[in-house]
Design a protein around this motif. Structure first.
Motif, PDB file in Angstrom:
ATOM      1  N   ARG A 155     -20.232  54.817 -62.713  1.00 49.07           N
ATOM      2  CA  ARG A 155     -20.297  53.960 -61.531  1.00 49.07           C
ATOM      3  C   ARG A 155     -21.734  53.601 -61.190  1.00 49.07           C
ATOM      4  O   ARG A 155     -22.053  52.461 -60.868  1.00 49.07           O
ATOM      5  CB  ARG A 155     -19.691  54.742 -60.363  1.00 49.07           C
ATOM      6  N   ILE A 184     -10.845  54.915 -59.750  1.00 51.95           N
ATOM      7  CA  ILE A 184      -9.435  54.883 -60.140  1.00 51.95           C
ATOM      8  C   ILE A 184      -8.530  54.615 -58.945  1.00 51.95           C
ATOM      9  O   ILE A 184      -8.724  55.173 -57.865  1.00 51.95           O
ATOM     10  CB  ILE A 184      -9.009  56.185 -60.873  1.00 51.95           C
ATOM     11  N   VAL A 208     -12.940  62.366 -55.191  1.00 50.33           N
ATOM     12  CA  VAL A 208     -14.135  61.656 -55.646  1.00 50.33           C
ATOM     13  C   VAL A 208     -13.735  60.497 -56.560  1.00 50.33           C
ATOM     14  O   VAL A 208     -14.253  59.393 -56.459  1.00 50.33           O
ATOM     15  CB  VAL A 208     -15.090  62.612 -56.392  1.00 50.33           C
ATOM     16  N   VAL A 219     -10.923  58.765 -56.626  1.00 49.86           N
ATOM     17  CA  VAL A 219     -10.221  57.646 -55.987  1.00 49.86           C
ATOM     18  C   VAL A 219     -11.044  56.974 -54.891  1.00 49.86           C
ATOM     19  O   VAL A 219     -10.662  55.915 -54.408  1.00 49.86           O
ATOM     20  CB  VAL A 219      -8.852  58.067 -55.382  1.00 49.86           C
ATOM     21  N   CYS A 220     -12.160  57.576 -54.499  1.00 54.20           N
ATOM     22  CA  CYS A 220     -12.936  57.003 -53.391  1.00 54.20           C
ATOM     23  C   CYS A 220     -13.562  55.681 -53.817  1.00 54.20           C
ATOM     24  O   CYS A 220     -14.394  55.643 -54.720  1.00 54.20           O
ATOM     25  CB  CYS A 220     -14.037  57.962 -52.945  1.00 54.20           C
ATOM     26  N   PRO A 221     -13.165  54.574 -53.174  1.00 52.49           N
ATOM     27  CA  PRO A 221     -13.685  53.270 -53.594  1.00 52.49           C
ATOM     28  C   PRO A 221     -15.158  53.077 -53.229  1.00 52.49           C
ATOM     29  O   PRO A 221     -15.801  52.180 -53.740  1.00 52.49           O
ATOM     30  CB  PRO A 221     -12.836  52.256 -52.823  1.00 52.49           C
ATOM     31  N   ASP A 264     -17.619  55.579 -53.327  1.00 47.60           N
ATOM     32  CA  ASP A 264     -18.498  56.625 -53.854  1.00 47.60           C
ATOM     33  C   ASP A 264     -19.108  57.422 -52.694  1.00 47.60           C
ATOM     34  O   ASP A 264     -20.300  57.689 -52.659  1.00 47.60           O
ATOM     35  CB  ASP A 264     -19.607  56.005 -54.728  1.00 47.60           C
ATOM     36  N   ILE A 277     -18.167  60.506 -51.571  1.00 46.87           N
ATOM     37  CA  ILE A 277     -17.966  61.956 -51.535  1.00 46.87           C
ATOM     38  C   ILE A 277     -18.875  62.634 -52.552  1.00 46.87           C
ATOM     39  O   ILE A 277     -18.950  62.219 -53.708  1.00 46.87           O
ATOM     40  CB  ILE A 277     -16.486  62.327 -51.819  1.00 46.87           C
ATOM     41  N   GLU A 278     -19.585  63.614 -52.068  1.00 45.43           N
ATOM     42  CA  GLU A 278     -20.511  64.375 -52.921  1.00 45.43           C
ATOM     43  C   GLU A 278     -19.848  65.710 -53.242  1.00 45.43           C
ATOM     44  O   GLU A 278     -19.400  66.408 -52.339  1.00 45.43           O
ATOM     45  CB  GLU A 278     -21.812  64.591 -52.149  1.00 45.43           C
ATOM     46  N   ILE A 307     -20.337  61.387 -47.513  1.00 42.08           N
ATOM     47  CA  ILE A 307     -21.578  60.682 -47.199  1.00 42.08           C
ATOM     48  C   ILE A 307     -21.229  59.663 -46.104  1.00 42.08           C
ATOM     49  O   ILE A 307     -20.668  58.603 -46.369  1.00 42.08           O
ATOM     50  CB  ILE A 307     -22.137  59.978 -48.456  1.00 42.08           C
ATOM     51  N   ARG A 356     -21.226  55.703 -45.932  1.00 38.59           N
ATOM     52  CA  ARG A 356     -20.419  54.960 -46.914  1.00 38.59           C
ATOM     53  C   ARG A 356     -18.934  54.990 -46.586  1.00 38.59           C
ATOM     54  O   ARG A 356     -18.176  54.120 -46.985  1.00 38.59           O
ATOM     55  CB  ARG A 356     -20.609  55.557 -48.302  1.00 38.59           C
TER      56      ARG A 356
END
Lengths: 388, 73
Positions: free
Chosen positions: A160, A168, B26, B28-30, B32, B34-35, B44, B47
């Motif tokens: 990404r 996904i 993480v 499936v998160c559109p 990005d 989650i850390e 985060i 976001r």
């Protein structure tokens, strides 16, 4: 440890280890980073694999084989059991040892390995991926590489960051939970699958023997189902009904990206392998063998690119993967979509009619043919990927 | 907080003590957003859009909506 490597692999699961190994075997320098403190632990999901799938990469070893599989048992919602016998063809693994041994074969080939190294960003040079940034023992570090191979699993964040579309759809994510339980008196050479809306809607519930009456028991549910009821809740229901007093030795969660491979799995300076590339067989949800194959292809091509001093060569990886397995997975995916929404009644009927076929003539191909007899276009697909 | 401002009083929360660090959310998160480290997970905030996909994909129900301090699916 150097400041610069030919190839950097992010993630030391089966796909990452094989990418690293096949690259290093060609004499290029490889560093593999793993975020956890142990390679192979915690295990995420899945432990069943075909013998052929393993032996392309490592000789069979009782160290990590917990059960040798010669039968499938498919169980319809009304309790009808369908048994398929195919000789000794598969294993249930002890993943924590298996993954460790795979990483060891990479190390033998010359790969350097660093655990507890959490990759949190990429380095770029003129628009190309040129290395990674990572956290190690509380310090932020950087290391350059000509090619980064992302084997960072279902999260697939590295790809990404490189601009590839890796996120996904929640409908394709099979969120799974599994336990290893003791005192499960099932046949130790049979993989058991259970179907039906009460047990595992739109997927299957599994009991895989692990020797000494231990078993890996679990299921995955798509995000569509997960909206209403979680995998954990389905598992709790099954266990309290069938094995209320079984001691649980381990419990883990994990996600299986049950979809076809991403449209693009390479870009300048970066390649994706394993779950990160969605190299899972979308019908079975099995991803160990196919991830290792993806890793092997990627590692081999990356090393070739470096030796030829022609980094664009890594872009041939997409086609090489599609030809070896990617297109096959598309066929499996069509079959999956054909059976995905079957009702309990439909599953029962399939089991009843299949059991009329003489025992020695039963094959997986015939089972799917029986299931999809009313969808002629899919029969062609079945013939393509199964012996009918 | 940015997330709160966007969605009123609905906030997604991960319960780190119950998390198995499996990575489903993480993936499936559109956004990005989650850390996930070895045994550490957090959202985060700038976001996150509170889209809920992480809640639906969590196999063990450790991601919840916080509605005025009350956790619910």
């Amino acid at each position: 440890m150097k400041n610069e490597y030919d190839i950097m692999v992010v993630g030391a699961g089966p796909a990452g280890s094989m990418a690293a190994r096949f690259a290093a075997e060609q004499g290029v320098s490889v560093l593999m980073l793993e975020k956890d403190r142990d390679v192979g632990y915690p295990v995420r999901c899945g432990e069943a694999i075909s013998k052929v799938g393993v032996e392309e990469f490592i000789p069979s070893d009782d160290k990590w084989i917990t059960a040798k599989i010669s039968k499938f048992s498919f169980n319809a919602p009304d309790g009808t059991e369908v048994i398929l016998d195919f000789g000794e063809a598969g294993y249930v693994l002890e993943r924590r040892i298996f993954d460790y041994e795979l990483a060891r074969t990479a190390a033998d080939a010359g790969v350097e390995i660093l655990t507890r190294a959490y990759v949190n960003d990429l380095l770029f040079d003129d628009g190309k991926v040129a290395g990674v940034k990572y956290e190690y023992h509380g310090e932020q570090k950087e290391v350059k590489a000509k090619v980064v191979i992302a084997a960072d699993g279902v999260e697939s964040r590295v790809g990404r960051w490189a601009g590839l579309e890796t996120h996904i759809d929640f409908r394709d994510m099979e969120s799974a939970v599994q336990i290893t339980a003791a005192n499960i008196p099932v046949d130790q050479n049979t993989l058991y699958f259970y179907f039906g809306k009460d047990v595992s809607p739109n997927g299957y519930f599994w009991i895989f023997p692990k020797g000494h009456n231990k078993a890996n028991i679990g299921l995955g549910v798509s995000g569509i189902i997960g909206k209403k009821k979680s995998a954990q809740s389905f598992l709790d229901d099954f266990m309290s009904k069938h094995y209320p007093n079984a001691p649980v030795l381990t419990k883990i969660a994990g996600g299986v990206p049950c979809a076809i491979t991403l449209k693009k799995i390479s870009a300048p300076g970066i390649m994706l392998v394993g779950d990160a590339a969605r190299q899972v067989n979308p019908l079975s949800g099995g991803g160990i063998a196919s991830g290792m194959i993806g890793g092997k292809i990627a590692g081999t091509i990356a090393a070739e690119a470096i030796k030829m001093n022609k980094l664009d060569h890594i872009l041939t990886y997409d086609k090489a993967w599609a030809d070896r397995l990617g297109k096959r997975h598309e066929t499996f995916n069509r079959i999956k979509e054909g059976i995905y929404n079957f009702s309990d009644e439909k599953f029962n009927n399939i089991a009843h009619s299949f059991n009329k076929i003489p025992y020695e003539k039963r094959t997986l191909g015939r089972l799917f043919t029986t299931a999809l007899i009313n969808q002629p276009s899919l029969l062609v697909d079945i013939a393509r990927v199964f012996v009918v | 907080m940015y997330r709160q401002a966007k969605t009123g009083k609905l906030m997604i929360e991960i319960l780190p003590d119950k998390c198995d660090f499996c990575g489903c959310c993480v993936g499936v998160c559109p956004e990005d957003a989650i850390e996930l480290k070895e045994a550490e997970i957090f959202i985060i905030d700038p976001r996150c859009t509170n889209c809920s996909k992480c809640i639906w994909s969590c196999p063990i129900e450790v991601i919840k909506f916080n509605r005025d301090g009350v956790l619910a699916k």
